[in-house]
Design a protein around this motif. Structure first.
Motif, PDB file in Angstrom:
ATOM      1  N   GLY A  14     -13.243  42.581 -29.916  1.00 25.14           N
ATOM      2  CA  GLY A  14     -14.205  42.952 -30.961  1.00 25.14           C
ATOM      3  C   GLY A  14     -13.928  42.090 -32.188  1.00 25.14           C
ATOM      4  O   GLY A  14     -13.305  41.028 -32.092  1.00 25.14           O
ATOM      5  N   ALA A  16     -11.941  42.556 -34.820  1.00 18.20           N
ATOM      6  CA  ALA A  16     -10.537  42.412 -35.208  1.00 18.20           C
ATOM      7  C   ALA A  16      -9.780  41.539 -34.207  1.00 18.20           C
ATOM      8  O   ALA A  16      -9.025  40.638 -34.590  1.00 18.20           O
ATOM      9  N   LEU A  34      -7.211  40.200 -23.896  1.00 20.07           N
ATOM     10  CA  LEU A  34      -7.733  41.049 -22.812  1.00 20.07           C
ATOM     11  C   LEU A  34      -8.900  41.877 -23.323  1.00 20.07           C
ATOM     12  O   LEU A  34      -8.811  42.473 -24.405  1.00 20.07           O
ATOM     13  N   LYS A  43     -19.308  46.315 -24.876  1.00 23.70           N
ATOM     14  CA  LYS A  43     -18.929  47.700 -25.158  1.00 23.70           C
ATOM     15  C   LYS A  43     -19.088  48.030 -26.648  1.00 23.70           C
ATOM     16  O   LYS A  43     -18.758  49.129 -27.069  1.00 23.70           O
ATOM     17  N   ASN A  44     -19.558  47.057 -27.434  1.00 24.44           N
ATOM     18  CA  ASN A  44     -19.471  47.254 -28.875  1.00 24.44           C
ATOM     19  C   ASN A  44     -20.805  47.626 -29.510  1.00 24.44           C
ATOM     20  O   ASN A  44     -21.841  47.096 -29.149  1.00 24.44           O
ATOM     21  N   THR A 130      -8.566  45.787 -18.327  1.00 18.25           N
ATOM     22  CA  THR A 130      -8.135  46.840 -19.265  1.00 18.25           C
ATOM     23  C   THR A 130      -6.612  46.856 -19.337  1.00 18.25           C
ATOM     24  O   THR A 130      -5.942  46.894 -18.301  1.00 18.25           O
ATOM     25  N   ALA A 131      -6.105  46.786 -20.547  1.00 18.51           N
ATOM     26  CA  ALA A 131      -4.657  46.957 -20.719  1.00 18.51           C
ATOM     27  C   ALA A 131      -4.373  48.444 -20.550  1.00 18.51           C
ATOM     28  O   ALA A 131      -4.950  49.272 -21.254  1.00 18.51           O
ATOM     29  N   GLY A 164      -9.993  49.055 -30.995  1.00 17.96           N
ATOM     30  CA  GLY A 164     -11.082  49.873 -31.503  1.00 17.96           C
ATOM     31  C   GLY A 164     -10.667  51.304 -31.805  1.00 17.96           C
ATOM     32  O   GLY A 164      -9.502  51.675 -31.674  1.00 17.96           O
ATOM     33  N   TYR A 230     -31.800  48.910 -40.287  1.00 19.57           N
ATOM     34  CA  TYR A 230     -31.542  47.504 -40.600  1.00 19.57           C
ATOM     35  C   TYR A 230     -32.592  46.634 -39.912  1.00 19.57           C
ATOM     36  O   TYR A 230     -32.903  46.846 -38.731  1.00 19.57           O
ATOM     37  N   LEU A 283     -18.069  55.877 -31.912  1.00 16.75           N
ATOM     38  CA  LEU A 283     -17.317  56.529 -32.983  1.00 16.75           C
ATOM     39  C   LEU A 283     -17.035  55.548 -34.116  1.00 16.75           C
ATOM     40  O   LEU A 283     -16.955  54.339 -33.884  1.00 16.75           O
ATOM     41  N   ILE A 284     -16.883  56.088 -35.317  1.00 14.39           N
ATOM     42  CA  ILE A 284     -16.494  55.274 -36.482  1.00 14.39           C
ATOM     43  C   ILE A 284     -15.300  55.981 -37.140  1.00 14.39           C
ATOM     44  O   ILE A 284     -15.377  57.198 -37.373  1.00 14.39           O
ATOM     45  N   ASP A 305     -10.478  48.900 -36.405  1.00 12.56           N
ATOM     46  CA  ASP A 305     -10.772  50.335 -36.254  1.00 12.56           C
ATOM     47  C   ASP A 305      -9.594  51.103 -35.668  1.00 12.56           C
ATOM     48  O   ASP A 305      -9.411  52.288 -35.966  1.00 12.56           O
TER      49      ASP A 305
END
Ligand code: FAD
Length: 435
Positions: A14, A16, A34, A43-44, A130-131, A164, A230, A283-284, A305
Motif C-alpha cells: 500500500g 506506506a 510481500l 485490496k486497497n 501473505t506473510a 494496513g 470526490y 476500516l480506517i 495505518d
C-alpha cells in the motif's frame, strides 16, 4: 530454510509499504516486498485524495507518468440535516498551479504504478503472497517471516510492517494490541460513473479541475462519522464512515447510511443518472495520537495505518502512510550505512525522525479530539447540525416576524436543546481539543 538474506522485508504494497520499499531499494538496499493481493492495490480502498508534497519527497517527478484523476481546486464542507445543508466552500485559481497540491486518484491504478516504481528501483515484489508469521530468534529479535507460499523462513535484517489497519501479523506476534472498536471507523464507498463533461458541468469545473465535498450531520444518524464525495475524471467516489463501536451499539447497517447520503436532496442531483460499478468497505484507524502503538523494536518497525497514523480531523491517511514509510526507509538506510545492527536502540532513529515531522506533530495537536467526538456524537453530529440549520433557515426565510424575535427564538432553541452550561462546556471542550 532459504539461503537468501535480505536487508529488509516489507509487508504490504500500500502507500506506506511502497514508500518504504522504494526509499530503501533506491538507496541500494536488498529489499523483498510481500503483498497478499493479486496485484498491488487490489485490496486497497481510499476516497481518494493524494497529497503531492509527500509523494514528491519520494518520487519528485511522479507527475510524468502517475495515474492521476483531477487536481483539486475546490473544497466544500457541509453540515447537513435531513433536508438541508449549510457549508463552507473554498475555491481558488491558485490551485491551478503547475505543481498541483492535491489530486484525486483511484487506488487500484495508483498502487500498481507505485509498485512498478518499487520494482524499477530494484526491489523484489511478490504478490499473492501473505506473510503468515514473524520469525524470531531466541532473544525475541525479529529475523524474518514465513509466508503462505512454502512456509519457508525468509531472513532479513529488519521487517517493515506496512500491513494496513488490521495489522494481524504484528498483533499476532504480540508487538501491539488489536485496535479497539472506538479507534476504528468502518467506511463504505461506491464509484458512480458519469461522462467527464457532465461532472464538469455539475460541479463548475474545467480542464481536469476537481472538487471535494465532505459532510457531517444527521446523515450519520447519531454516530460519529463523516461522508465524502470526490470527483474523478469520469466517476464520482461517494462514501460514509462511522466508528465501529457506534455501528455495534446502534446496529445501523452501513449501506443504509450510504443510501441515505446518496438520496439526500443536496447530493441526489450530483450523482443522478450515474452507473454504479464498484462497492467497497474498509476500516480506517481513527484513535489518533493516544492509540499509536510501539513503533519499533529489535528487527522491526511499523508504518502507516498499521501504526494508527491517520489524521481523522483532516481526513489524511495516505500522506502519513507515505511519510512514515519513507522515514522508516531512510532510518534503516542510515543504520545500515554506519554498519549498525537493526536493534531497538538503533531503530529508535525512525521514531525520532517521525516525532520531528508533521505526522506526530499533527496527531499530538488533535490528541483529545477522537475521545471528545466519540463520547459526544449525538451533540456534535445530530443536535448542532439540526439547530444550526434551523437557525439559518429562520434567518434567511423572509416573513413578517421581526428580526429581533427570530434571534431570540434561535437563542432559546439552542438553550432548550443544550442548556447554557452545556453550550459553554461544549464550546470550551471543542476549543481545547482543537488547540
Ligand atoms: C474509504 C476510505 C477513504 C479514504 N480516503 C482517504 C483520502 O482521501 N486521503 C488519504 O490520504 N487517506 C484516505 N484514506 C486512508 C488511506 O487509505 C490509508 O491511510 C492508507 O491507505 C494507508 O496506507 P497503508 O500502506 O498503511 O495501508 P494499506 O493501503 O491498507 O496497505 C496495506 C497493504 O498490506 C497488504 N497486506 C496486509 N497484510 C498482509 C500480509 N500479512 N502479507 C502481505 N500483504 C499484506 C494489504 O493487502 C495492502 O495492500 C481513506 C481510507 C478509506 C478506507
Amino acid at each position: 530454510m532459504t539461503e537468501e538474506n535480505f536487508d529488509a522485508i516489507v509487508i504490504g504494497a500500500g502507500m506506506a509499504g511502497n514508500a518504504a520499499a522504494y526509499t530503501m531499494a533506491s538507496r541500494g538496499l536488498k529489499v523483498l516486498q510481500l503483498e497478499r493481493g493479486e496485484y498491488p492495490g487490489s485490496k486497497n480502498v481510499q476516497g481518494a485524495i493524494l497529497y503531492s508534497n509527500m509523494l514528491e519527497k519520494i518520487i519528485p517527478d511522479f507527475r510524468d507518468d502517475a495515474p492521476l484523476e483531477r487536481h483539486l481546486v475546490e473544497q466544500r464542507f457541509w453540515m447537513m440535516d435531513n433536508t438541508s445543508h449549510m457549508g463552507m466552500q473554498y475555491r481558488s485559481d491558485d490551485f491551478n498551479e503547475s505543481r498541483h497540491n492535491r489530486y484525486t486518484i483511484i487506488r487500484a491504478q495508483f498502487d500498481k504504478w507505485f509498485s512498478r516504481k518499487v520494482r524499477d528501483a530494484g526491489a523484489v515484489v511478490l504478490c499473492e503472497t501473505t506473510a503468515t508469521e514473524l520469525a524470531r530468534d531466541t532473544d525475541g529479535r525479529v529475523i524474518g517471516v514465513r509466508t503462505d507460499r512454502t512456509g519457508d523462513l525468509i531472513l532479513a535484517d529488519v521487517v517493515v510492517l506496512a500491513e494496513g489497519v488490521s495489522g494481524l501479523l504484528g498483533t499476532r506476534a504480540g508487538l501491539r494490541e488489536t485496535p479497539k472498536p472506538e479507534h476504528l471507523a468502518l467506511a463504505v464507498k461506491e464509484m458512480h460513473f458519469l461522462p467527464e463533461e457532465v461532472i464538469d458541468q455539475r460541479f463548475g469545473l474545467s480542464a481536469n479541475e476537481g472538487c471535494v465535498i465532505e459532510a457531517a450531520g444527521t446523515i450519520s444518524r447519531d454516530m460519529a462519522g463523516l461522508a465524502f464525495l470526490y470527483t474523478n475524471k469520469e466517476s464520482i467516489s461517494i462514501g460514509i464512515g462511522c466508528l465501529v463501536s457506534d455501528f455495534a451499539s446502534t446496529r445501523q447497517p452501513p449501506y443504509e447510511l450510504l443510501e441515505g447520503f446518496k438520496n439526500h436532496p443536496s447530493i441526489r442531483p450530483l450523482i443522478a443518472g450515474s452507473e454504479v460499478k464498484e462497492y467497497a468497505a474498509h476500516l480506517i484507524p481513527e484513535g489518533g495520537y493516544n492509540a499509536i502503538p510501539q513503533l519499533f523494536g529489535n528487527g522491526w518497525v511499523v508504518v502507516g495505518d498499521a501504526a494508527q497514523l491517520n489524521n481523522a480531523v483532516h481526513r489524511e491517511g495516505s500522506n502519513l502512510a507515505m511519510t512514515s514509510g519513507r522515514l522508516a526507509g531512510e532510518a534503516i538506510h542510515q543504520v545500515k550505512k554506519r554498519q549498525g545492527q537493526m536493534t531497538k536502540e538503533n531503530l529508535a532513529l525512525y521514531k525520532s525522525m517521525l516525532d520531528k515531522s508533521f505526522v506526530i506533530k499533527d496527531l499530538r495537536k488533535y490528541k483529545d479530539m477522537p475521545a471528545l467526538l466519540h463520547t459526544n456524537s449525538r451533540n456534535f453530529f445530530m443536535t448542532y447540525p439540526q439547530l444550526l440549520s434551523q437557525a439559518a433557515q429562520n434567518f434567511i426565510r423572509v416573513d413578517s416576524t421581526p428580526k429581533i424575535d427570530k434571534e431570540r427564538a434561535a437563542t432559546a432553541t439552542f438553550i432548550k436543546a443544550r442548556s447554557r452550561w452545556g453550550l459553554v462546556s461544549d464550546a470550551v471542550r471543542f476549543a481545547f481539543a482543537w488547540r
